[in-house]
Structure formats: structure tokens, C-alpha cells
Design an enzyme around this catalytic site. Sequence first.
Site, PDB file in Angstrom:
ATOM      1  N   LYS A 170       1.699  -8.642   7.328  1.00  0.00           N
ATOM      2  CA  LYS A 170       0.965  -8.520   6.061  1.00  0.00           C
ATOM      3  C   LYS A 170       1.908  -7.977   4.985  1.00  0.00           C
ATOM      4  O   LYS A 170       2.281  -6.803   4.993  1.00  0.00           O
ATOM      5  CB  LYS A 170      -0.232  -7.568   6.223  1.00  0.00           C
ATOM      6  CG  LYS A 170      -1.099  -7.550   4.985  1.00  0.00           C
ATOM      7  CD  LYS A 170      -1.401  -6.125   4.611  1.00  0.00           C
ATOM      8  CE  LYS A 170      -1.456  -5.689   3.219  1.00  0.00           C
ATOM      9  NZ  LYS A 170      -0.970  -6.395   2.100  1.00  0.00           N
ATOM     10  N   GLY A 223       5.990   2.006   3.340  1.00  0.00           N
ATOM     11  CA  GLY A 223       5.205   2.104   2.122  1.00  0.00           C
ATOM     12  C   GLY A 223       5.093   3.550   1.690  1.00  0.00           C
ATOM     13  O   GLY A 223       5.953   4.378   2.014  1.00  0.00           O
ATOM     14  N   SER A 224       4.015   3.849   0.993  1.00  0.00           N
ATOM     15  CA  SER A 224       3.886   5.193   0.423  1.00  0.00           C
ATOM     16  C   SER A 224       3.434   6.201   1.477  1.00  0.00           C
ATOM     17  O   SER A 224       2.876   5.833   2.517  1.00  0.00           O
ATOM     18  CB  SER A 224       2.870   5.155  -0.713  1.00  0.00           C
ATOM     19  OG  SER A 224       1.616   4.756  -0.197  1.00  0.00           O
ATOM     20  N   GLY A 228       0.734   5.679   4.436  1.00  0.00           N
ATOM     21  CA  GLY A 228       1.298   5.988   5.757  1.00  0.00           C
ATOM     22  C   GLY A 228       0.439   6.988   6.513  1.00  0.00           C
ATOM     23  O   GLY A 228       0.212   6.854   7.719  1.00  0.00           O
ATOM     24  N   GLU A 245       7.923   4.283   7.760  1.00  0.00           N
ATOM     25  CA  GLU A 245       8.984   4.661   6.809  1.00  0.00           C
ATOM     26  C   GLU A 245       8.319   4.835   5.461  1.00  0.00           C
ATOM     27  O   GLU A 245       7.689   3.903   4.961  1.00  0.00           O
ATOM     28  CB  GLU A 245      10.063   3.579   6.743  1.00  0.00           C
ATOM     29  CG  GLU A 245      10.921   3.485   7.987  1.00  0.00           C
ATOM     30  CD  GLU A 245      11.680   4.753   8.312  1.00  0.00           C
ATOM     31  OE1 GLU A 245      11.861   5.606   7.419  1.00  0.00           O
ATOM     32  OE2 GLU A 245      12.074   4.913   9.472  1.00  0.00           O
ATOM     33  N   CYS A 279      13.331   3.527  -1.965  1.00  0.00           N
ATOM     34  CA  CYS A 279      12.919   4.772  -1.301  1.00  0.00           C
ATOM     35  C   CYS A 279      14.115   5.701  -1.136  1.00  0.00           C
ATOM     36  O   CYS A 279      13.959   6.909  -0.998  1.00  0.00           O
ATOM     37  CB  CYS A 279      12.290   4.461   0.042  1.00  0.00           C
ATOM     38  SG  CYS A 279      13.315   3.349   1.002  1.00  0.00           S
ATOM     39  N   GLN A 326       2.725   0.493 -11.836  1.00  0.00           N
ATOM     40  CA  GLN A 326       3.934   1.286 -11.590  1.00  0.00           C
ATOM     41  C   GLN A 326       4.527   1.752 -12.921  1.00  0.00           C
ATOM     42  O   GLN A 326       5.003   2.888 -13.040  1.00  0.00           O
ATOM     43  CB  GLN A 326       4.938   0.436 -10.800  1.00  0.00           C
ATOM     44  CG  GLN A 326       6.137   1.206 -10.309  1.00  0.00           C
ATOM     45  CD  GLN A 326       5.807   2.316  -9.326  1.00  0.00           C
ATOM     46  OE1 GLN A 326       5.051   2.115  -8.390  1.00  0.00           O
ATOM     47  NE2 GLN A 326       6.361   3.509  -9.541  1.00  0.00           N
ATOM     48  N   GLU A 378       7.378  11.836  -5.485  1.00  0.00           N
ATOM     49  CA  GLU A 378       8.125  10.593  -5.642  1.00  0.00           C
ATOM     50  C   GLU A 378       7.605   9.830  -6.866  1.00  0.00           C
ATOM     51  O   GLU A 378       6.409   9.596  -6.997  1.00  0.00           O
ATOM     52  CB  GLU A 378       7.964   9.716  -4.405  1.00  0.00           C
ATOM     53  CG  GLU A 378       8.837   8.486  -4.464  1.00  0.00           C
ATOM     54  CD  GLU A 378       8.658   7.574  -3.267  1.00  0.00           C
ATOM     55  OE1 GLU A 378       7.510   7.256  -2.937  1.00  0.00           O
ATOM     56  OE2 GLU A 378       9.682   7.182  -2.682  1.00  0.00           O
TER      57      GLU A 378
HETATM   58  P1  NAD Z   1       1.838   1.149  -0.404  1.00  0.00           P
HETATM   59  O1  NAD Z   1       1.708   2.263   0.559  1.00  0.00           O
HETATM   60  O2  NAD Z   1       0.912   1.093  -1.539  1.00  0.00           O
HETATM   61  O3  NAD Z   1       1.659  -0.251   0.353  1.00  0.00           O
HETATM   62  C1  NAD Z   1       2.470  -0.602   1.458  1.00  0.00           C
HETATM   63  C2  NAD Z   1       1.750  -1.661   2.268  1.00  0.00           C
HETATM   64  O4  NAD Z   1       0.595  -1.076   2.882  1.00  0.00           O
HETATM   65  C3  NAD Z   1       1.236  -2.827   1.438  1.00  0.00           C
HETATM   66  O5  NAD Z   1       1.387  -4.027   2.161  1.00  0.00           O
HETATM   67  C4  NAD Z   1      -0.237  -2.494   1.268  1.00  0.00           C
HETATM   68  O6  NAD Z   1      -1.040  -3.610   1.007  1.00  0.00           O
HETATM   69  C5  NAD Z   1      -0.541  -1.876   2.613  1.00  0.00           C
HETATM   70  N1  NAD Z   1      -1.742  -1.028   2.632  1.00  0.00           N
HETATM   71  C6  NAD Z   1      -2.295  -0.333   1.618  1.00  0.00           C
HETATM   72  N2  NAD Z   1      -3.400   0.335   2.047  1.00  0.00           N
HETATM   73  C7  NAD Z   1      -3.521   0.062   3.371  1.00  0.00           C
HETATM   74  C8  NAD Z   1      -4.446   0.465   4.385  1.00  0.00           C
HETATM   75  N3  NAD Z   1      -5.466   1.284   4.118  1.00  0.00           N
HETATM   76  N4  NAD Z   1      -4.261   0.019   5.644  1.00  0.00           N
HETATM   77  C9  NAD Z   1      -3.221  -0.801   5.940  1.00  0.00           C
HETATM   78  N5  NAD Z   1      -2.334  -1.229   5.026  1.00  0.00           N
HETATM   79  C10 NAD Z   1      -2.472  -0.803   3.753  1.00  0.00           C
HETATM   80  O7  NAD Z   1       3.358   1.145  -0.869  1.00  0.00           O
HETATM   81  P2  NAD Z   1       4.046   0.219  -1.983  1.00  0.00           P
HETATM   82  O8  NAD Z   1       3.552   0.674  -3.314  1.00  0.00           O
HETATM   83  O9  NAD Z   1       3.916  -1.219  -1.614  1.00  0.00           O
HETATM   84  O10 NAD Z   1       5.586   0.588  -1.804  1.00  0.00           O
HETATM   85  C11 NAD Z   1       6.150   1.691  -2.429  1.00  0.00           C
HETATM   86  C12 NAD Z   1       6.313   2.827  -1.446  1.00  0.00           C
HETATM   87  O11 NAD Z   1       7.062   2.379  -0.316  1.00  0.00           O
HETATM   88  C13 NAD Z   1       7.092   3.992  -2.011  1.00  0.00           C
HETATM   89  O12 NAD Z   1       6.447   5.202  -1.685  1.00  0.00           O
HETATM   90  C14 NAD Z   1       8.436   3.918  -1.290  1.00  0.00           C
HETATM   91  O13 NAD Z   1       9.123   5.124  -1.141  1.00  0.00           O
HETATM   92  C15 NAD Z   1       8.053   3.358   0.015  1.00  0.00           C
HETATM   93  N6  NAD Z   1       9.191   2.731   0.679  1.00  0.00           N
HETATM   94  C16 NAD Z   1       9.761   3.389   1.733  1.00  0.00           C
HETATM   95  C17 NAD Z   1      10.854   2.855   2.368  1.00  0.00           C
HETATM   96  C18 NAD Z   1      11.459   3.571   3.539  1.00  0.00           C
HETATM   97  O14 NAD Z   1      12.073   2.915   4.351  1.00  0.00           O
HETATM   98  N7  NAD Z   1      11.302   4.862   3.673  1.00  0.00           N
HETATM   99  C19 NAD Z   1      11.391   1.648   1.945  1.00  0.00           C
HETATM  100  C20 NAD Z   1      10.798   1.002   0.868  1.00  0.00           C
HETATM  101  C21 NAD Z   1       9.683   1.550   0.237  1.00  0.00           C
END
Ligand code: NAD
Length: 476
Positions: A170, A223-224, A228, A245, A279, A326, A378
Site C-alpha cells: 500500500k 512513515g510518521s 507508526g 521506520e 527523515c 505539508q 519533526e
Molecule cells: P504517514 O504516517 O502519514 O503515512 C505513511 C503511510 O501510512 C501511508 O501509506 C499512509 O497512507 C499509511 N497510513 C496512514 N494511516 C494509517 C493507518 N491508520 N493504518 C495503516 N496505514 C496508515 O507518513 P507520510 O506523511 O506519508 O511520510 C512522512 C513521514 O515518514 C515523516 O514523519 C518521515 O520522517 C517519515 N519517514 C521515515 C523514514 C525512515 O526511514 N525513518 C523514511 C521516510 C519517511
Amino acid sequence: MKKNLIAGAWTGAADATSNSNPSDLSDVIGDYADASVQDVADAVSAAHAAFASWARTSPEYRSDILDRASAEILARKEELGRLLSREEGKTLAEGIGEVTRAGRIFRYFAGEALRITGERLDSVRDGIDVEILREPEGVIGVVTPWNFPIAIPAWKIAPALAYGNTVVFKPAELVPACAWELADILNRAGLPAGVLNLVMGRGAVVGEAIVRSPLVRAISFTGSVRTGRQIRLACMENGKKMQMEMGGKNPLIICSDADLDTAVSVAINGSYFSTGQRCTASSRIIVEAGVHDRFVERMIAQLADLRIDHALDPATDIGPVVSETQFEQDIDYIRIGQSEGANLAFGGKALERKTKGYFLEPALFTDTNNGMRINWEEIFGPVASVIRAGDYEEAVSIANDTAFGLSSGICTTSLSKMNDFKHRSAAGMVMVNTPTAGVDYHVPFGGRKSSSHGPREQGAHARDFYTSLKTVYVTS
Ligand code: NAD
């Protein structure tokens, strides 16, 4: 409409979302299907049904498929890099670079598929042999963010498939185009039906359904921190293996003995390239008092030379912010910094360009302290702060004083500071005289504290997440 890939077929969905270019809002990239909860259930069933035979395929068979996918990604890197830049807003050079990296990741894991090892030990008891086998986990749910639309999916899907797992993927809502191309390439590279399934759509619907499905054995999420945390709780309730991550608030220390040219270019690259949407971006630049004023002066001079414009213009150094949400978040944090008493020493204004997009001048705060929200939360945009430190010891303690622990950096010419920081940094990755962002794909990637949870990604260590150990005792 571009459809979801379920059980080897491109299948429709009642709803679709269109995707537009953040450098030019009039440029619509396409319509992408929104998967339903039923689509997710079908995708998971297909992945579950495909698992037993895929897990028993020969490593060479899996390796060949990954190798073919790698070859196509690399051959199409200009075209896919362009699509990535249109969709996400990083510059064309960065887009092509990311696609190249994805191609190389598939090639690396095509090799790893041929290197799956076990162990054999003598038993402590007579007449028994002990073997430790590595086996695939089963169905892996891959949930990815928007900021690396092809590299992050690649570094999760490639090892998952190499080690014999099946996948339900996804992608983030903002970047379905790259995900669709990747799924298409893998499908045509020869994956049997159901081994890789693509379900596009909203996190709260599609992501949630994957995470809660009893047939999904493990979740690899990037993701965030907020999402997470939700996914982690759901995985715990449902007994799933997980790899998370998440965010960063990465420190970069500039020592008084640093080479100033290196320090400024490392800081600009780490803080602002890819529009600061990494990130691993350096968001807290901790500068020893002895070099503070000279460093800030040089940073401002170089920031003024950067060109912020359409991502596909070859002269652009920094593309737009990815989305309106954003963009608003970045502007909010710039206001928060000012209200906290930080000095906005450069940038922070919305920019108008020939095309309508989310262009933001890179922002640099000075006179900040580590307790401010701009240094604690962040931001995930082209916004960085300078924190003055009395000496090296104070700089290290500020660097480690954070809830995060993904990446950290130091610019110094002192061998003893390099060595000392390498050991004392509370981050999963430490960079010396090189930007905090920008990593190799054949070594472990990941952090500590709120930044990461579970086994590392990438390189040979990826097997710790994508395989399960089995211990076998044999009396012959
Ligand atoms: P996000 O957490 O909003 O979304 C990430 C993914 O999770 C998306 O596909 C989203 O649709 C999905 N999602 C959202 N709610 C969900 C739920 N309840 N259940 C399951 N899936 C769900 O993050 P974003 O805005 O897409 O990305 C930015 C974030 O990602 C930043 O915080 C950044 O630091 C982080 N990031 C971390 C790394 C790392 O390796 N540490 C790398 C890249 C980005």
C-alpha cells in the site's frame, strides 16, 4: 484509471483519486483506483494462496525475476525519474537518482536470494544434529510514505520477495504513480499471480485493513511517528512481526575545527535538498561558538544562491513542497519558531513561480535553543535551526537530547572528535563530514528511540525481518 493489482489481474475500484504535480497544479498525472476493504481482503487472500508455492521456488527463479525488474528499472531511469519528480516534487536529478537506487536495490536482492544460509551445530547431546533454517515469514504488508516513492517500496519489496514471502503493498496516497509502475514492472518480470499485490488508497481504510488482517504475518512500515504508533499497537494486538521506520530530528554538529566549505555544503545538502523532506534531514545544526558567526554568514550567502523552482527545470536546486497540507505545516512551524523567539535569519516565505505550485524559500533559524518546538518536533520541510553550543561537549549533549535517533552528523578535522562522536552519538547512523541524509543500500538502515522499532532495513541484515528461524533436531 490505473487499477489495483490483485491476484495477478489489474482490477477496478468504484472510486479513484487524481494525482497532481506539486510544481504545477494544472498538471494532472493520472487517476488511481482507491481500494476498498474488500479489495484488501482479496489481495491478502491472493497473497496467502500464492505463498506456499512461491516459498518453495528455487532461489535462482526468484533471483531472475528480481534481476529482470532491476534491468527494466535501470533502463527506464530517465522516464521513471521524470515521473517521480512530477509526482513528488524532488528535482529531476534527485528523481533519476532515486530510481537508479531502486534498480540497484533489486539487483542487490537478486544476489541475496542466492545467499540464503542456515547453520549446523553439533548438539550438546550425543547422536543428534542441530540445524538452524531460515524460512520466509508469509504474507508481508508493506506500507510506505510519499517522500521516497520508489526507493522505499523497493527496499521493502525486494527483500520480501527474495526470501520467499508474498506481499500486499500500500503506497502513500500522494504517490500512486511510481507505485503503479513498480508493480507493473514486477508483474511483467514474471511474478506468479498473487505474489505481489498493489492496493492504493487511504491509510485509514486500506492501510488499516492490511494491518488488521489475520492472514498478514508481518508489517514493514515507514512513515510518521503518529501512524507508526497506531500500527504498532494494532500489530501487537494481532500478534504480528513489525518493522517501523519513523521520523527524525537529526543533529549535525559543526566543530570549531571544521573545514568551513565542507561544513556549509554538508549542512545545505543535509537540511534542504529534496526540499528537506527526508527523515534523515539535518534539522538541528549545532555549531560551536568559535565558528558560529562565520558559519551562519556563509550559510546565508549560499542559501541566497539556491534556485527554488519547478522540479523538472534542470537549473532548479530545490523543488516544491509535496502538498498543500505539508506546505501549511511548514509555514505553521516557521510562525511557531518566530513566536518562540527564534530569529528567522533567512527565507521562510512562499514563492511565486511561472507555474502555480508549493514553492517555499528554505528557512534558517538562528538564536534557537534545543527546548523550542522547532527543535523538538519533526517539521519535514526546508526548515532548519542553528543552535549555538559553548564547546564540543555541550554540542554532543544537545545532539543526543532528542526523542529521535535516526541519523546524526559531525563536521570536524579532529580525529579524536570523529572517533568520540561515532561512539557517543545516540543515533542508528552517524555521518562524518558527509550529510546526515544519503545512505548506501547494501548496509543496515535504521534508527533508535522514537525513530525506529524492530530489525533494520536494507543490506544483508534485512533477512532478520523477512525470515523466521527454525531449529531442527535430528537423531539419525
Ligand atoms: P504517514 O504516517 O502519514 O503515512 C505513511 C503511510 O501510512 C501511508 O501509506 C499512509 O497512507 C499509511 N497510513 C496512514 N494511516 C494509517 C493507518 N491508520 N493504518 C495503516 N496505514 C496508515 O507518513 P507520510 O506523511 O506519508 O511520510 C512522512 C513521514 O515518514 C515523516 O514523519 C518521515 O520522517 C517519515 N519517514 C521515515 C523514514 C525512515 O526511514 N525513518 C523514511 C521516510 C519517511
